[in-house]
Write a protein that holds these residues in place. Structure first.
Motif, PDB file in Angstrom:
ATOM      1  N   PHE A 148       8.052   8.261  -1.944  1.00 23.79           N
ATOM      2  CA  PHE A 148       6.660   8.974  -2.048  1.00 23.79           C
ATOM      3  C   PHE A 148       6.885  10.473  -1.984  1.00 23.79           C
ATOM      4  CE2 PHE A 148       2.287  10.199  -1.165  1.00 23.79           C
ATOM      5  CZ  PHE A 148       1.651  10.381  -2.418  1.00 23.79           C
ATOM      6  N   GLU A 149       7.312  11.317  -2.926  1.00 23.06           N
ATOM      7  CA  GLU A 149       7.490  12.664  -2.724  1.00 23.06           C
ATOM      8  C   GLU A 149       6.627  13.460  -3.537  1.00 23.06           C
ATOM      9  OE1 GLU A 149      10.001  13.847  -0.613  1.00 23.06           O
ATOM     10  OE2 GLU A 149      10.385  11.712   0.022  1.00 23.06           O
ATOM     11  N   ASP A 150       6.218  14.624  -2.975  1.00 22.94           N
ATOM     12  CA  ASP A 150       5.385  15.582  -3.637  1.00 22.94           C
ATOM     13  C   ASP A 150       4.479  14.992  -4.614  1.00 22.94           C
ATOM     14  OD1 ASP A 150       6.812  17.759  -2.516  1.00 22.94           O
ATOM     15  OD2 ASP A 150       8.350  17.902  -4.033  1.00 22.94           O
TER      16      ASP A 150
ATOM     17  N   GLU B 179       0.879  -1.074   0.257  1.00 24.26           N
ATOM     18  CA  GLU B 179      -0.073   0.128  -0.037  1.00 24.26           C
ATOM     19  C   GLU B 179       0.783   1.258   0.111  1.00 24.26           C
ATOM     20  OE1 GLU B 179      -2.909   0.168   2.992  1.00 24.26           O
ATOM     21  OE2 GLU B 179      -3.557  -2.178   2.795  1.00 24.26           O
ATOM     22  N   LEU B 180       0.583   2.127  -0.688  1.00 23.42           N
ATOM     23  CA  LEU B 180       0.964   3.445  -0.563  1.00 23.42           C
ATOM     24  C   LEU B 180       1.118   4.117   0.529  1.00 23.42           C
ATOM     25  CD1 LEU B 180       2.197   5.764  -2.779  1.00 23.42           C
ATOM     26  CD2 LEU B 180      -0.184   6.618  -2.699  1.00 23.42           C
ATOM     27  N   SER B 181       0.082   4.002   1.267  1.00 25.56           N
ATOM     28  CA  SER B 181       0.224   4.517   2.626  1.00 25.56           C
ATOM     29  C   SER B 181       1.220   3.939   3.842  1.00 25.56           C
ATOM     30  CB  SER B 181      -1.377   4.031   3.433  1.00 25.56           C
ATOM     31  OG  SER B 181      -1.479   3.069   3.433  1.00 25.56           O
ATOM     32  N   HIS B 182       1.965   2.860   3.263  1.00 30.94           N
ATOM     33  CA  HIS B 182       2.986   2.150   4.060  1.00 30.94           C
ATOM     34  C   HIS B 182       4.287   3.001   3.927  1.00 30.94           C
ATOM     35  CE1 HIS B 182       0.653  -1.596   4.729  1.00 30.94           C
ATOM     36  NE2 HIS B 182       0.005  -0.806   5.300  1.00 30.94           N
ATOM     37  N   ILE B 183       4.452   3.656   2.928  1.00 31.28           N
ATOM     38  CA  ILE B 183       5.780   4.467   2.693  1.00 31.28           C
ATOM     39  C   ILE B 183       5.872   5.526   3.889  1.00 31.28           C
ATOM     40  CG2 ILE B 183       7.066   5.772   1.113  1.00 31.28           C
ATOM     41  CD1 ILE B 183       5.606   4.626  -1.083  1.00 31.28           C
ATOM     42  N   PRO B 184       7.074   5.349   4.733  1.00 35.49           N
ATOM     43  CA  PRO B 184       7.128   6.212   5.717  1.00 35.49           C
ATOM     44  C   PRO B 184       7.530   7.667   5.142  1.00 35.49           C
ATOM     45  CG  PRO B 184       9.069   4.899   5.495  1.00 35.49           C
ATOM     46  CD  PRO B 184       8.000   4.320   4.600  1.00 35.49           C
ATOM     47  N   ALA B 185       7.269   8.682   5.722  1.00 34.47           N
ATOM     48  CA  ALA B 185       7.414  10.092   5.272  1.00 34.47           C
ATOM     49  C   ALA B 185       8.960  10.292   5.349  1.00 34.47           C
ATOM     50  CB  ALA B 185       6.368  11.085   6.401  1.00 34.47           C
ATOM     51  N   GLY B 186       9.110  10.904   4.282  1.00 30.42           N
ATOM     52  CA  GLY B 186      10.610  11.379   4.334  1.00 30.42           C
ATOM     53  C   GLY B 186      11.545  10.357   4.069  1.00 30.42           C
ATOM     54  N   LYS B 187      11.282   9.056   3.837  1.00 31.76           N
ATOM     55  CA  LYS B 187      11.989   7.565   3.948  1.00 31.76           C
ATOM     56  C   LYS B 187      11.644   6.845   2.791  1.00 31.76           C
ATOM     57  CE  LYS B 187      13.613   7.823   8.615  1.00 31.76           C
ATOM     58  NZ  LYS B 187      14.330   7.235   9.655  1.00 31.76           N
ATOM     59  N   ALA B 188      12.284   6.095   2.472  1.00 29.89           N
ATOM     60  CA  ALA B 188      12.077   4.993   1.299  1.00 29.89           C
ATOM     61  C   ALA B 188      11.449   3.899   2.238  1.00 29.89           C
ATOM     62  CB  ALA B 188      13.391   4.389   0.705  1.00 29.89           C
ATOM     63  N   LEU B 189      10.590   2.989   1.471  1.00 31.84           N
ATOM     64  CA  LEU B 189      10.117   1.708   2.062  1.00 31.84           C
ATOM     65  C   LEU B 189      11.048   0.715   1.176  1.00 31.84           C
ATOM     66  CD1 LEU B 189       8.067  -0.340   3.008  1.00 31.84           C
ATOM     67  CD2 LEU B 189       6.721  -0.181   0.904  1.00 31.84           C
ATOM     68  N   ILE B 190      11.890  -0.017   1.925  1.00 31.16           N
ATOM     69  CA  ILE B 190      12.881  -0.683   1.309  1.00 31.16           C
ATOM     70  C   ILE B 190      12.437  -2.172   1.313  1.00 31.16           C
ATOM     71  CG2 ILE B 190      15.273  -1.559   1.361  1.00 31.16           C
ATOM     72  CD1 ILE B 190      16.021   1.069   2.442  1.00 31.16           C
ATOM     73  N   THR B 191      12.412  -2.709   0.012  1.00 28.68           N
ATOM     74  CA  THR B 191      11.729  -4.146  -0.011  1.00 28.68           C
ATOM     75  C   THR B 191      12.741  -4.712  -0.917  1.00 28.68           C
ATOM     76  OG1 THR B 191       9.764  -5.410  -0.630  1.00 28.68           O
ATOM     77  CG2 THR B 191      10.379  -3.408  -2.032  1.00 28.68           C
TER      78      THR B 191
ATOM     79  N   GLY C 250      -4.517   2.556  -4.719  1.00 26.08           N
ATOM     80  CA  GLY C 250      -3.696   2.551  -3.397  1.00 26.08           C
ATOM     81  C   GLY C 250      -2.872   1.732  -3.351  1.00 26.08           C
ATOM     82  N   MET C 251      -2.426   0.738  -4.289  1.00 26.27           N
ATOM     83  CA  MET C 251      -1.386  -0.321  -4.264  1.00 26.27           C
ATOM     84  C   MET C 251      -0.172   0.069  -5.093  1.00 26.27           C
ATOM     85  SD  MET C 251      -2.707  -2.355  -1.978  1.00 26.27           S
ATOM     86  CE  MET C 251      -1.671  -3.853  -2.165  1.00 26.27           C
ATOM     87  N   ILE C 252       0.864  -0.053  -4.842  1.00 26.46           N
ATOM     88  CA  ILE C 252       2.291   0.109  -5.584  1.00 26.46           C
ATOM     89  C   ILE C 252       2.561  -0.971  -6.300  1.00 26.46           C
ATOM     90  CG2 ILE C 252       4.624   0.915  -5.491  1.00 26.46           C
ATOM     91  CD1 ILE C 252       3.911   1.766  -2.557  1.00 26.46           C
TER      92      ILE C 252
END
Length: 117
Positions: free
Chosen positions: A30-32, A7-19, A110-112
């Motif tokens: 997720f920036e701007d 989910e897009l909502s799982h990306i932490p603010a100001g950081k990467a979701l590393i997978t 809402g899914m990446i």
């Protein structure tokens, strides 16, 4: 082939979701309002680049003029500070012809989804 990351909502603010996708470490940003996928390896010394800051940078300008720009569009390596475009993966301002590998990303309901060929 497109892989669902979550989910897009799982990306932490100001950081990467590393997978990991098929053994490759990928950072999702997720920036701007834009989503970016970047291979988590700096081409300079193989650092985990997605642990670095997303920021802006000083732009080329005339002598004694200092212009800051590209806020939220620059990925800075945590080891040596090399800067790359989040959009294209290119090193900024011609310091190198090396690039960070980027991948096409799509968000549906809402899914990446990351496209890896």
């Amino acid at each position: 082939m497109a892989f669902c990351i979550g989910e897009l909502s799982h990306i932490p603010a100001g950081k990467a979701l590393i997978t990991e996708i098929n053994g490759t470490s990928i950072g999702i940003f997720f920036e701007d309002g834009e989503v970016y996928a970047v291979r988590n390896v700096c081409p300079h010394k193989l650092a985990p680049i997605c642990e670095g800051a997303v920021c802006g940078t000083m732009l080329p300008s005339k002598p004694s003029q200092f212009e800051f720009g590209l806020e939220g569009k620059v990925l800075r390596c945590p080891w040596h500070g090399w800067e790359f475009s989040l959009e294209t993966g290119e090193a900024l301002f011609g310091i190198s012809n090396r690039k960070v590998k980027t991948y096409p990303v799509e968000v549906k309901d809402g899914m990446i989804y990351v496209e890896m060929g």
